[in-house]
Design an enzyme around this catalytic site. Structure first.
Site, PDB file in Angstrom:
ATOM      1  N   ASP A   1      61.591 -67.064   8.742  1.00 42.05           N
ATOM      2  CA  ASP A   1      61.245 -66.379   7.546  1.00 42.05           C
ATOM      3  C   ASP A   1      60.047 -65.568   7.595  1.00 42.05           C
ATOM      4  O   ASP A   1      59.859 -64.402   6.801  1.00 42.05           O
ATOM      5  CB  ASP A   1      60.619 -67.735   6.690  1.00 42.05           C
TER       6      ASP A   1
ATOM      7  N   LYS B   1      59.611 -61.235   6.548  1.00 36.74           N
ATOM      8  CA  LYS B   1      58.561 -60.776   5.918  1.00 36.74           C
ATOM      9  C   LYS B   1      57.935 -59.459   6.297  1.00 36.74           C
ATOM     10  O   LYS B   1      57.679 -58.357   5.920  1.00 36.74           O
ATOM     11  CB  LYS B   1      57.429 -61.882   5.529  1.00 36.74           C
TER      12      LYS B   1
END
Ligand code: ADP
Ligand code: ASP
Ligand code: MG
Length: 810
Positions: A671, A675
């Protein structure tokens, strides 16, 4: 003397006619009264003529309907059976219909005769009723006073003869003199009409010839509005307008006045007022010669719904002047009215806009005129395009203003309205554009919002996803709705709403207070149906919000952006797919004027991407990024102190809702990788997901697990590993943070021990932090820090994107 004209709706029922009587009774001056057919009757008469001509006996029942409707009206108002004069008109009506039926032919001449019945019946009923009410009234048959040529259906007035006859009649005027509108006749007494909506014109002719003190048009709206109130709900009332502007507005479709009717008033300088029969105390719109309210750039926006574009083109016409002459002559001899003209400066083509119903006539005339040139390929076959509308901005003050057309086309473009042709009148009092008929309502509304600032702007949302974030977003909207409307003139409505089970659509907006129950009773969710519905509604200022984590929904963005609908989403899938797809989304939105906003992809509601975009747009360059991008991981390493087991801290975080349902997604670091990838791309660099180096803090044994439980037991087994990481950092006076970086053109994610001097050291709770090192922020980075996870902050980030779009032109 005053001339008062009452339209179809003003004489459309018993009550309306009683209301007209009151208005007439209240007049002090001598009155010339002009009335239309009872509302809707002219349309019925058109139909009767067509049905009879087609040889269908059904025309008789249509005829009966019209007859009975008038008998009833007569009886209700006059409280007596209709008289001989009434039945004489009915008899003529019956005879002419029978004739058309037998001959199977409806000439424009017999059509005019049939149409005249409407005004003849209504004026008879009104005059007899008014007399009963004690009004001193005389009924004049307009056909004996208004003289025209024999261009049936749209006859041209012979002003010399008409003036003579009206002035002669003047001596026999009563307090009230009633002339049926719309109808006239040729010198040899053939009944003609002045064109649909022509009662206004009849009244204007009388006002002009009699040099009336005032000319009042009474109708069913408060006056002239900034747009057709049937199409634009928020149209504003216009208090005062010049003849020229009123003329342009009506020429481009403001049906409230028939354009030629302004001319006689203009020539004699007679002030005109448009008033509402049903609200007689309201002021109405005043139309006079001089009126230049410099505050108002645009007076109104008009449209003609159904037009066709006819184009003559071909290399053979370059530089030869006769072409356009022949083109217009052919159209004019076929009686085709040209509404708009554009010619490319290359002289390679001429395009005109005409009434859609004239398309065949125009095509025939032009094909005939250019027969030879078409057959020897000097010019191309005549091109006719249909299903088009014209939209026009009208205003005296536009001529001195730069940028009006820019604003017009920008707003239309951003809403996906493509423009087929543009024309600006040399008076610069109007700018018109030809657009697809399907886009008309959207175009009118969006232009109205853009040019009439005081009206609120309607934003139409289509939302998929009603989980924690979705719910929080809708709740925030509920709370802010009134504030936004009052202080920001934004009227944000949820038009489409769905979750994985159900979907609903509400054209005027889902009632916000009970969206959950409404949705639970909705139709079964189907992605394709949802999209189709959203496209078909074709609403202005539309925003699609994806609050799911679904890759199927993310796959629909290109198509949505292509329809000029902006996309807002916290879903990271689209922005982190292959670089080509990311690039494609960006170029789609550029091309189609839509926007793709995903602020909440990085650090939830923190304004990270918008700040980054501002830096890049304003010419700054990003050299280096350092960031802590996972609130979950901050929490884990802040909580872990070597006492409680690492696995228990993970379980606690999960219980508190700080992790993804599957905590592996947070712990593996993928994750965070996504980003930093987005930050790198938004900084203007090319980067793929796999280019980012991931230095996992998990031992290899934890990287492969068959389930969450299995993962937990593997983490537990490796407790010593985590304890050592903690103690080593502790020994150096440092803290553990998972840091994402972009440095020297390279992206990476890994666990670092940061010392007390580092800005990351004091990161608390679930906070995120981003440092941007740029040309402008080279020594001291720009720092953005704050809560980077949670439904409320994510929802507020989505809200911010929606407002960002709402306050631009979408
Ligand atoms: P009447 O029967 O009184 O002649 P019309 O139906 O011909 O009435 O014209 C009135 C209608 O014109 C209104 O009901 C309205 O829908 C329409 N209209 C179109 N554009 C405008 C505008 N700019 N301002 C006011 N009315 C308009
Ligand atoms: N009755 C005619 C029409 O409907 C004329 C008018 O109303 O002005 O077109
Ligand atoms: Mg009218």
């Amino acid at each position: 003397m005053k001339v008062l004209k009452f339209g179809g709706t003003s004489v459309g029922s018993e009550e309306a006619i009683r209301q007209v009587a009151k208005i007439v009774q209240s007049q002090v001056d001598q009155v010339v009264l002009v009335t239309s057919a009872v509302g809707g009757v002219t349309d019925q008469l058109v139909k009767i003529g067509e049905v009879a001509a087609s040889g269908d006996r059904v025309y008789i029942s249509h005829f009966e309907v019209v007859k009975v409707q008038h008998e009833q009206l007569y009886y209700n108002l006059i409280e007596n059976k209709p008289d001989e004069k009434f039945y004489k008109i009915i008899e003529e009506f019956e005879d002419i219909c029978k004739g058309v039926f037998l001959l199977r032919e409806l000439t424009t001449r017999s059509s005019d005769y049939i149409l005249s019945i409407g005004e003849r019946l209504s004026s008879l009923i009104i005059s007899e009723f008014f007399r009963n009410e004690g009004i001193d009234i005389t009924l004049f048959d307009s056909r004996q006073y208004i003289v025209t040529d024999d261009h049936f259906g749209h006859a041209n007035v012979n002003f010399k003869e008409t003036t003579k006859r009206i002035l002669e009649a003047k001596d026999s005027f009563s307090k009230v003199s009633l002339f049926p509108g719309f109808i006239a006749s040729t010198e040899d007494n053939q009944t003609t009409t002045l064109g649909r909506g022509g009662s206004d014109y009849s009244a204007a002719i009388l006002a002009g010839v009699l040099v009336a003190d005032h000319f009042e048009v009474w109708t069913d709206v408060d006056g002239l509005m900034t747009a057709d109130p049937r199409m634009v709900k928020r149209a504003n009332f216009i208090e005062h307008v010049s003849y020229e502007e009123a003329l342009e507005l009506s020429h481009f479709g403001a049906k409230v006045i028939y354009p030629p009717s302004i001319q006689p008033a203009l020539e004699k300088g007679i002030p005109m007022t448009i008033k509402n029969t049903f609200k007689p105390d309201q002021k109405g719109t005043l139309i006079t010669k001089e009126w230049d309210d410099s505050k108002q750039l645009i007076r109104g926006i008009s449209s003609i719904k159904d037009i066709a574009l006819v184009t003559l083109s071909g290399s053979g016409m370059v530089g030869i002047p006769k072409f356009s002459y022949r083109f217009f002559r052919a159209l004019s001899s076929a009686q085709v009215n040209v509404i708009l003209i554009t010619q490319a400066s290359s002289e390679h083509s001429i395009t005109v806009g005409i009434d859609a119903k004239d398309d065949k006539l125009a095509l025939r005339a032009l094909n005939e005129e250019f027969k030879e040139l078409i057959s020897n390929h000097s010019i191309d076959p005549i091109l006719v395009e249909k299903n088009l509308s014209i939209i026009a901005l009208v205003g005296n003050n536009m001529r001195d203003q730069v940028g009006v057309s820019g604003q017009m086309f920008n707003v239309l473009g951003k809403n996906g309205v493509s423009i087929k042709a543009i024309s600006q009148g040399s008076s610069e009092r109007n700018i018109s554009a030809v657009i697809s008929k399907d886009d008309l309502s959207k175009a009118l509304n969006v232009l109205h919002e853009s040019f009439f600032l005081y009206s609120t702007k309607r934003i139409n949302l289509f939302i998929i996803g009603t989980g924690n974030v979705g719910k929080a977003f809708i709740n925030q909207l509920v709370q802010q709705f009134t504030f936004l409307k009052k202080n920001h003139q934004l009227n944000i409505k949820i038009i489409g709403l769905a979750n994985s089970r159900k979907m609903i659509f509400e054209k005027d907006g889902t009632p916000l207070s009970k969206w959950e129950s409404t949705l639970s009773n909705g139709a079964k969710f189907d992605k394709k149906d949802f999209m189709r519905h959203m496209y078909d509604m074709n609403l202005r200022n539309s925003i699609f919000i994806d609050i799911t984590a679904s890759d199927e929904i993310a796959a629909t963005y290109p198509e949505i952006l292509k329809k000029s609908i902006s996309v807002v989403t916290p879903n990271k899938i689209a922005a982190t797919g292959p670089q080509v797809d990311y690039h494609n989304l960006k170029s789609m939105s550029k091309k189609y004027g839509s926007r793709f906003l995903f602020e909440t992809n990085v650090c939830a509601g923190l304004p990270v991407l918008s700040t980054l975009n501002d830096l890049v747009r304003s010419g700054d360059q990003i050299h280096q990024i350092e960031a802590v991008l996972s609130g979950t991981l901050v929490f884990l390493f802040n909580e872990y102190n070597g006492q409680t087991k690492f696995v228990d801290v993970i379980k606690k975080a999960k219980e508190l809702g700080y992790t993804e349902p599957d905590p592996r997604l947070d712990l593996f670091g993928s994750d965070v990788k996504r980003k930093i990838l987005i930050l790198i791309r938004e900084s203007g660099y090319t980067c793929e997901y796999d280019d980012i180096e991931l230095n996992s803090f998990l031992p290899d044994s934890c990287m492969e697990s068959s389930s969450v439980e299995d993962f937990y037991s593997k983490v537990e087994a490796e407790e010593a590993h985590f304890k050592k990481l903690y103690e080593d950092a502790q020994a150096k006076g440092a803290r553990l943070k998972v840091v994402a970086k972009y440095k020297n053109g390279h992206g990476s994610v890994g666990l670092e021990a940061v010392d007390a001097a580092h800005p990351f050291y004091n990161l608390e709770g679930k906070d995120n932090i981003v440092l941007f090192y740029t040309n402008r922020y080279s020594d001291q980075p720009m720092v953005i820090k704050g809560a980077g996870a949670g439904a409320e902050v994510t929802a507020s980030g989505i809200f911010a994107d929606v407002l960002r779009l709402s306050q631009s032109d979408i």
